[in-house]
Design a protein around this motif. Sequence first.
Motif, PDB file in Angstrom:
ATOM      1  N   SER A  22       5.575  14.492 -41.161  1.00  0.00           N
ATOM      2  CA  SER A  22       4.881  14.516 -39.970  1.00  0.00           C
ATOM      3  C   SER A  22       3.649  15.492 -40.149  1.00  0.00           C
ATOM      4  N   ALA A  23       2.290  14.881 -40.151  1.00  0.00           N
ATOM      5  CA  ALA A  23       1.431  15.893 -40.423  1.00  0.00           C
ATOM      6  C   ALA A  23       1.434  17.222 -39.188  1.00  0.00           C
ATOM      7  N   GLN A  24       1.939  16.870 -37.823  1.00  0.00           N
ATOM      8  CA  GLN A  24       2.146  17.768 -37.072  1.00  0.00           C
ATOM      9  C   GLN A  24       3.012  18.974 -37.552  1.00  0.00           C
ATOM     10  N   MET A  25       3.938  18.612 -38.348  1.00  0.00           N
ATOM     11  CA  MET A  25       5.107  19.483 -38.795  1.00  0.00           C
ATOM     12  C   MET A  25       4.478  20.650 -40.068  1.00  0.00           C
ATOM     13  N   GLY A  26       3.171  20.473 -40.317  1.00  0.00           N
ATOM     14  CA  GLY A  26       2.569  21.339 -41.320  1.00  0.00           C
ATOM     15  C   GLY A  26       2.956  20.844 -42.801  1.00  0.00           C
ATOM     16  N   MET A  27       3.413  19.535 -43.002  1.00  0.00           N
ATOM     17  CA  MET A  27       4.008  19.346 -44.198  1.00  0.00           C
ATOM     18  C   MET A  27       2.832  18.347 -45.143  1.00  0.00           C
ATOM     19  N   ARG A  28       3.048  18.670 -46.540  1.00  0.00           N
ATOM     20  CA  ARG A  28       2.075  18.246 -47.261  1.00  0.00           C
ATOM     21  C   ARG A  28       2.587  16.860 -48.071  1.00  0.00           C
ATOM     22  N   PRO A  29       1.869  15.600 -47.648  1.00  0.00           N
ATOM     23  CA  PRO A  29       2.590  14.489 -48.479  1.00  0.00           C
ATOM     24  C   PRO A  29       2.342  14.597 -50.100  1.00  0.00           C
ATOM     25  N   PRO A  30       3.337  14.056 -50.915  1.00  0.00           N
ATOM     26  CA  PRO A  30       4.487  13.546 -50.477  1.00  0.00           C
ATOM     27  C   PRO A  30       5.827  14.453 -50.467  1.00  0.00           C
ATOM     28  N   GLN A  31       5.534  15.818 -50.464  1.00  0.00           N
ATOM     29  CA  GLN A  31       6.239  17.220 -50.742  1.00  0.00           C
ATOM     30  C   GLN A  31       6.649  17.598 -49.225  1.00  0.00           C
ATOM     31  N   ILE A  32       7.701  18.277 -49.258  1.00  0.00           N
ATOM     32  CA  ILE A  32       8.001  19.042 -48.001  1.00  0.00           C
ATOM     33  C   ILE A  32       8.041  20.601 -48.311  1.00  0.00           C
ATOM     34  N   PRO A  33       7.798  21.498 -47.353  1.00  0.00           N
ATOM     35  CA  PRO A  33       7.532  22.845 -47.644  1.00  0.00           C
ATOM     36  C   PRO A  33       8.705  23.373 -48.604  1.00  0.00           C
ATOM     37  N   GLY A  34       8.561  24.382 -49.337  1.00  0.00           N
ATOM     38  CA  GLY A  34       9.451  24.737 -50.338  1.00  0.00           C
ATOM     39  C   GLY A  34       9.214  24.744 -51.636  1.00  0.00           C
ATOM     40  N   GLU A  35      10.255  25.382 -52.295  1.00  0.00           N
ATOM     41  CA  GLU A  35      10.007  25.489 -53.952  1.00  0.00           C
ATOM     42  C   GLU A  35      10.515  24.431 -54.490  1.00  0.00           C
ATOM     43  N   PHE A  36      10.063  23.571 -55.329  1.00  0.00           N
ATOM     44  CA  PHE A  36      10.649  22.412 -55.918  1.00  0.00           C
ATOM     45  C   PHE A  36      11.543  22.796 -57.139  1.00  0.00           C
ATOM     46  N   LYS A  37      13.088  22.611 -56.857  1.00  0.00           N
ATOM     47  CA  LYS A  37      14.130  23.003 -57.904  1.00  0.00           C
ATOM     48  C   LYS A  37      14.838  21.831 -58.079  1.00  0.00           C
ATOM     49  N   PRO A  38      14.483  20.913 -59.073  1.00  0.00           N
ATOM     50  CA  PRO A  38      15.392  19.865 -59.119  1.00  0.00           C
ATOM     51  C   PRO A  38      16.458  19.997 -60.094  1.00  0.00           C
ATOM     52  N   HIS A 164      14.730  32.132 -42.736  1.00  0.00           N
ATOM     53  CA  HIS A 164      13.952  31.511 -41.755  1.00  0.00           C
ATOM     54  C   HIS A 164      12.483  31.924 -41.814  1.00  0.00           C
ATOM     55  N   TYR A 165      11.785  30.889 -41.892  1.00  0.00           N
ATOM     56  CA  TYR A 165      10.124  31.362 -42.128  1.00  0.00           C
ATOM     57  C   TYR A 165       9.403  30.435 -40.875  1.00  0.00           C
ATOM     58  N   ARG A 166       8.257  31.351 -40.493  1.00  0.00           N
ATOM     59  CA  ARG A 166       7.524  30.680 -39.422  1.00  0.00           C
ATOM     60  C   ARG A 166       5.921  30.707 -40.052  1.00  0.00           C
ATOM     61  N   SER A 167       5.480  29.395 -39.413  1.00  0.00           N
ATOM     62  CA  SER A 167       4.081  29.240 -39.918  1.00  0.00           C
ATOM     63  C   SER A 167       3.356  28.972 -38.668  1.00  0.00           C
ATOM     64  N   GLN A 168       1.781  29.340 -38.822  1.00  0.00           N
ATOM     65  CA  GLN A 168       1.044  28.903 -37.780  1.00  0.00           C
ATOM     66  C   GLN A 168       0.002  27.867 -38.463  1.00  0.00           C
ATOM     67  N   SER A 169      -0.474  26.986 -37.597  1.00  0.00           N
ATOM     68  CA  SER A 169      -1.657  26.070 -38.015  1.00  0.00           C
ATOM     69  C   SER A 169      -2.358  25.444 -36.787  1.00  0.00           C
ATOM     70  N   ASP A 170      -3.131  24.549 -36.959  1.00  0.00           N
ATOM     71  CA  ASP A 170      -4.169  23.913 -35.891  1.00  0.00           C
ATOM     72  C   ASP A 170      -3.102  23.199 -34.904  1.00  0.00           C
ATOM     73  N   HIS A 171      -2.012  22.899 -35.434  1.00  0.00           N
ATOM     74  CA  HIS A 171      -0.783  21.959 -34.741  1.00  0.00           C
ATOM     75  C   HIS A 171       0.038  22.736 -33.790  1.00  0.00           C
ATOM     76  N   GLY A 172       0.078  24.263 -34.301  1.00  0.00           N
ATOM     77  CA  GLY A 172       1.030  25.215 -33.385  1.00  0.00           C
ATOM     78  C   GLY A 172       2.111  25.846 -34.221  1.00  0.00           C
ATOM     79  N   THR A 173       3.062  26.096 -34.079  1.00  0.00           N
ATOM     80  CA  THR A 173       3.943  26.915 -34.611  1.00  0.00           C
ATOM     81  C   THR A 173       4.907  26.132 -35.182  1.00  0.00           C
ATOM     82  N   ALA A 174       5.563  26.263 -36.325  1.00  0.00           N
ATOM     83  CA  ALA A 174       6.557  25.569 -37.081  1.00  0.00           C
ATOM     84  C   ALA A 174       7.477  26.640 -37.632  1.00  0.00           C
ATOM     85  N   ASP A 175       8.878  26.255 -37.331  1.00  0.00           N
ATOM     86  CA  ASP A 175       9.781  27.094 -37.760  1.00  0.00           C
ATOM     87  C   ASP A 175      10.614  26.251 -39.024  1.00  0.00           C
TER      88      ASP A 175
END
Length: 224
Positions: A22-38, A164-175
């Motif tokens: 969801s764009a509202q969750m501050g996520m960037r397609p096609p990834q999800i937040p975090g370090e990619f450790k395959p 636990h991380y917290r971020s702010q964006s135009d869509h509000g707060t995401a934990d």
Amino acid sequence: MRYTKNMFLALAMCLWFAGAASAQMGMRPPQIPGEFKPVVGSGAQYEITTKKEPKMDMAYAIVGKESVDGAEGYWMEIRMLSGKGEGMIMKQLMVMTGDAPGPKRMIMQMPGRPPMEMPMGMMGGMMKNMPKQTATGAGPGHGMGEKVGMEPVVVPAGTFLCDHYRSQSDHGTADIWVSTKVAPYGLVKMTSEDANMVLEKVLTNETSQIKGEPQKMNFPGMDR
């Protein structure tokens, strides 16, 4: 029924949307937040709920590894298990090091159809409008905001000790809660005003669920 260019693009965009959750969750397609450790064979299954879309379940799995021009590449498979795009699978060969990191190949399969490989010309055009993946080796918490602390989190997959991380964006707060016990991105739970994403299952011994020999898509004006 034959695949058309528009059909293939629609499938790609659907999977990218799902991968973003969801764009509202501050996520960037096609990834999800975090370090990619395959880690080959590892993966994670998630339940995603938003205010505007029906609940959906999806999974990320690392299903292979191969060298690309001397750089290490990993096949990451994104599977739509329920909801929008149910039954669709996208597999992309990700190279996160070297001079040109990013997806090098992409294979998709719709339910009941043979797998198809996207032409590099089409893929390159689509990637111009997509944010870049977080490279392996980025610092802890990359792209997730400010660290709040460490705490246990209970989700359907079990209990995990998480950062636990917290971020702010135009869509509000995401934990966002992440754990080293989860691959490939570490995500255990994410909440915002508009959407939620929780870990349903940690996947192990994963192999590709794409069936059949991929067919190459050929469109005028595009390479393979």
